[in-house]
Motif scaffolding. Sequence first.
Motif, PDB file in Angstrom:
ATOM      1  N   GLN A   6       0.840  -1.209   0.000  1.00  0.00           N
ATOM      2  CA  GLN A   6       0.000   0.000   0.000  1.00  0.00           C
ATOM      3  C   GLN A   6       0.866   1.247   0.000  1.00  0.00           C
ATOM      4  N   ILE A   8       3.118   4.397  -0.764  1.00  0.00           N
ATOM      5  CA  ILE A   8       4.165   4.670  -1.762  1.00  0.00           C
ATOM      6  C   ILE A   8       4.642   3.356  -2.399  1.00  0.00           C
ATOM      7  N   ASP A  27       5.701  -7.383   2.597  1.00  0.00           N
ATOM      8  CA  ASP A  27       4.955  -6.497   3.510  1.00  0.00           C
ATOM      9  C   ASP A  27       4.468  -7.301   4.702  1.00  0.00           C
ATOM     10  N   CYS A  43       6.525 -10.622   4.761  1.00  0.00           N
ATOM     11  CA  CYS A  43       7.898 -10.578   5.301  1.00  0.00           C
ATOM     12  C   CYS A  43       8.036  -9.352   6.198  1.00  0.00           C
ATOM     13  N   ASP A  44       8.581  -9.591   7.378  1.00  0.00           N
ATOM     14  CA  ASP A  44       8.830  -8.490   8.312  1.00  0.00           C
ATOM     15  C   ASP A  44      10.302  -8.106   8.175  1.00  0.00           C
ATOM     16  N   VAL A  45      10.564  -6.889   7.715  1.00  0.00           N
ATOM     17  CA  VAL A  45      11.963  -6.504   7.450  1.00  0.00           C
ATOM     18  C   VAL A  45      12.797  -6.353   8.715  1.00  0.00           C
ATOM     19  N   ASN A  71      11.574   0.382   1.279  1.00  0.00           N
ATOM     20  CA  ASN A  71      10.544   1.394   1.515  1.00  0.00           C
ATOM     21  C   ASN A  71       9.792   1.207   2.826  1.00  0.00           C
ATOM     22  N   GLY A 122      13.992   7.626   2.637  1.00  0.00           N
ATOM     23  CA  GLY A 122      14.224   8.407   3.848  1.00  0.00           C
ATOM     24  C   GLY A 122      13.023   9.287   4.118  1.00  0.00           C
ATOM     25  N   TYR A 136      11.653   9.019  14.736  1.00  0.00           N
ATOM     26  CA  TYR A 136      11.463   8.905  13.283  1.00  0.00           C
ATOM     27  C   TYR A 136      12.564   9.685  12.542  1.00  0.00           C
ATOM     28  N   LYS A 140      15.431   8.240   9.936  1.00  0.00           N
ATOM     29  CA  LYS A 140      15.505   8.642   8.526  1.00  0.00           C
ATOM     30  C   LYS A 140      16.827   9.343   8.193  1.00  0.00           C
ATOM     31  N   GLY A 167       8.263  14.273   0.969  1.00  0.00           N
ATOM     32  CA  GLY A 167       7.701  15.293   1.878  1.00  0.00           C
ATOM     33  C   GLY A 167       6.409  14.751   2.468  1.00  0.00           C
ATOM     34  N   ILE A 169       3.185  13.040   1.908  1.00  0.00           N
ATOM     35  CA  ILE A 169       2.539  12.215   0.881  1.00  0.00           C
ATOM     36  C   ILE A 169       1.268  11.617   1.481  1.00  0.00           C
ATOM     37  N   THR A 171      -0.884   9.240   2.474  1.00  0.00           N
ATOM     38  CA  THR A 171      -0.970   7.791   2.694  1.00  0.00           C
ATOM     39  C   THR A 171      -1.492   7.572   4.124  1.00  0.00           C
TER      40      THR A 171
HETATM   41  P1  NAP Z   1       2.177   3.129   4.456  1.00  0.00           P
HETATM   42  O1  NAP Z   1       1.057   3.556   3.580  1.00  0.00           O
HETATM   43  O2  NAP Z   1       1.921   2.863   5.903  1.00  0.00           O
HETATM   44  O3  NAP Z   1       2.897   1.859   3.776  1.00  0.00           O
HETATM   45  C1  NAP Z   1       4.011   1.258   4.389  1.00  0.00           C
HETATM   46  C2  NAP Z   1       3.850  -0.231   4.328  1.00  0.00           C
HETATM   47  O4  NAP Z   1       4.999  -0.840   4.951  1.00  0.00           O
HETATM   48  C3  NAP Z   1       2.627  -0.715   5.123  1.00  0.00           C
HETATM   49  O5  NAP Z   1       1.945  -1.738   4.414  1.00  0.00           O
HETATM   50  C4  NAP Z   1       3.263  -1.239   6.400  1.00  0.00           C
HETATM   51  O6  NAP Z   1       2.451  -2.193   7.075  1.00  0.00           O
HETATM   52  C5  NAP Z   1       4.531  -1.847   5.845  1.00  0.00           C
HETATM   53  N1  NAP Z   1       5.490  -2.131   6.894  1.00  0.00           N
HETATM   54  C6  NAP Z   1       5.670  -1.486   8.069  1.00  0.00           C
HETATM   55  N2  NAP Z   1       6.607  -2.097   8.806  1.00  0.00           N
HETATM   56  C7  NAP Z   1       7.027  -3.167   8.092  1.00  0.00           C
HETATM   57  C8  NAP Z   1       7.950  -4.204   8.341  1.00  0.00           C
HETATM   58  N3  NAP Z   1       8.626  -4.284   9.493  1.00  0.00           N
HETATM   59  N4  NAP Z   1       8.146  -5.139   7.371  1.00  0.00           N
HETATM   60  C9  NAP Z   1       7.454  -5.086   6.211  1.00  0.00           C
HETATM   61  N5  NAP Z   1       6.542  -4.157   5.935  1.00  0.00           N
HETATM   62  C10 NAP Z   1       6.324  -3.199   6.862  1.00  0.00           C
HETATM   63  O7  NAP Z   1       3.339   4.238   4.440  1.00  0.00           O
HETATM   64  P2  NAP Z   1       3.900   5.198   3.280  1.00  0.00           P
HETATM   65  O8  NAP Z   1       3.493   6.571   3.636  1.00  0.00           O
HETATM   66  O9  NAP Z   1       3.645   4.644   1.926  1.00  0.00           O
HETATM   67  O10 NAP Z   1       5.461   5.101   3.642  1.00  0.00           O
HETATM   68  C11 NAP Z   1       6.408   4.379   2.888  1.00  0.00           C
HETATM   69  C12 NAP Z   1       7.785   4.892   3.261  1.00  0.00           C
HETATM   70  O11 NAP Z   1       7.869   6.287   2.949  1.00  0.00           O
HETATM   71  C13 NAP Z   1       8.091   4.769   4.760  1.00  0.00           C
HETATM   72  O12 NAP Z   1       9.441   4.392   4.930  1.00  0.00           O
HETATM   73  C14 NAP Z   1       7.870   6.175   5.279  1.00  0.00           C
HETATM   74  O13 NAP Z   1       8.623   6.453   6.424  1.00  0.00           O
HETATM   75  C15 NAP Z   1       8.341   6.984   4.074  1.00  0.00           C
HETATM   76  N6  NAP Z   1       7.823   8.351   4.070  1.00  0.00           N
HETATM   77  C16 NAP Z   1       6.491   8.586   3.959  1.00  0.00           C
HETATM   78  C17 NAP Z   1       6.050   9.911   3.959  1.00  0.00           C
HETATM   79  C18 NAP Z   1       4.605  10.277   3.837  1.00  0.00           C
HETATM   80  O14 NAP Z   1       4.260  11.456   3.960  1.00  0.00           O
HETATM   81  N7  NAP Z   1       3.693   9.329   3.583  1.00  0.00           N
HETATM   82  C19 NAP Z   1       6.962  10.970   4.087  1.00  0.00           C
HETATM   83  C20 NAP Z   1       8.311  10.663   4.197  1.00  0.00           C
HETATM   84  C21 NAP Z   1       8.739   9.353   4.178  1.00  0.00           C
HETATM   85  P3  NAP Z   1       1.557  -1.639   8.323  1.00  0.00           P
HETATM   86  O15 NAP Z   1       0.485  -0.779   7.702  1.00  0.00           O
HETATM   87  O16 NAP Z   1       1.031  -2.884   8.962  1.00  0.00           O
HETATM   88  O17 NAP Z   1       2.491  -0.848   9.209  1.00  0.00           O
END
Ligand code: NAP
Length: 240
Positions: A6, A8, A27, A43-45, A71, A122, A136, A140, A167, A169, A171
């Motif tokens: 889900q 990004i 995931d 898979c849990d990273v 990611n 990051g 956090y 990062k 920035g 996003i 989600t």
């Molecule tokens: P998201 O919608 O929550 O998607 C992240 C996915 O990674 C989720 O399915 C999550 O599962 C899974 N995940 C979490 N921990 C995990 C683990 N240990 N092993 C495997 N999968 C795992 O988040 P997103 O916003 O797309 O974020 C993706 C990346 O972008 C992250 O690293 C985040 O820090 C970074 N980021 C996001 C933003 C933003 O504004 N959205 C900004 C800067 C950076 P669960 O839902 O069960 O946790």
Amino acid sequence: MTGGVQGIGGATSSLLADRGYVVCALDIVNESHPDPRVQSIRCDVTDSAAVEQVFAMIESEFGDIDITVCNAGIGGGAPVADLTDEQFDRVLTANLNGVFHTARAAVRSMLSRRQGCIVTIGSVFGQNPPAGTSAYAASKAGVAAFTRSLALEMAPHGIRVNCISPGHIDTALYRSALERRAALRGISLSAITAEEEEVIPLGRFGTPEDVARVICFLCSEEAAYITGQRINVDGGLEAF
Ligand code: NAP
């Protein structure tokens, strides 16, 4: 692609499939990727042995690993005075150790072929964090530094490694972070949403696809001469 079901990662998995790649979305969520072209693998990273096992399985079932996108990540935070050891460790382990486990498995697979591309995710908060995001932000900032060092280590082996700093996003992760920051400041969700959107020079939150397109570019031949970079995909937030 970790965290590939889900957000990004979900958008990136589909875009890579559009470009002809066989994509495996690793995931922890109990759902499969909505795109049937994407192979969902639980898979849990944070579990390094599980990551090694899954990479070995992917290689034997699908062949060489050309691209790895590290990611997966979580939010979470609290003022430092209230932050427990467990909360701090949980964020660092998921966001930084998870990138290490995945990137290590990727380079072990790519080194013998002397080619490959790794993208880590990051955050602009790794450079300019707001209050209440210390764990956090530290995770990062660590991802950005880890990426740069790994890129230098891998350059002589023909493997490119870059970091994207998104920035704001839209989600699930960002929405729950907004809720936490609103609660921390005692203001409404709509007030903090308006406040955070207002300061984005391009005037809108990013979409997962905005980030996915840049990840795909970095993985493409068009980016053959780019390594060791941190690229913001933030609507101009850091230029502000
Ligand atoms: P998201 O919608 O929550 O998607 C992240 C996915 O990674 C989720 O399915 C999550 O599962 C899974 N995940 C979490 N921990 C995990 C683990 N240990 N092993 C495997 N999968 C795992 O988040 P997103 O916003 O797309 O974020 C993706 C990346 O972008 C992250 O690293 C985040 O820090 C970074 N980021 C996001 C933003 C933003 O504004 N959205 C900004 C800067 C950076 P669960 O839902 O069960 O946790």
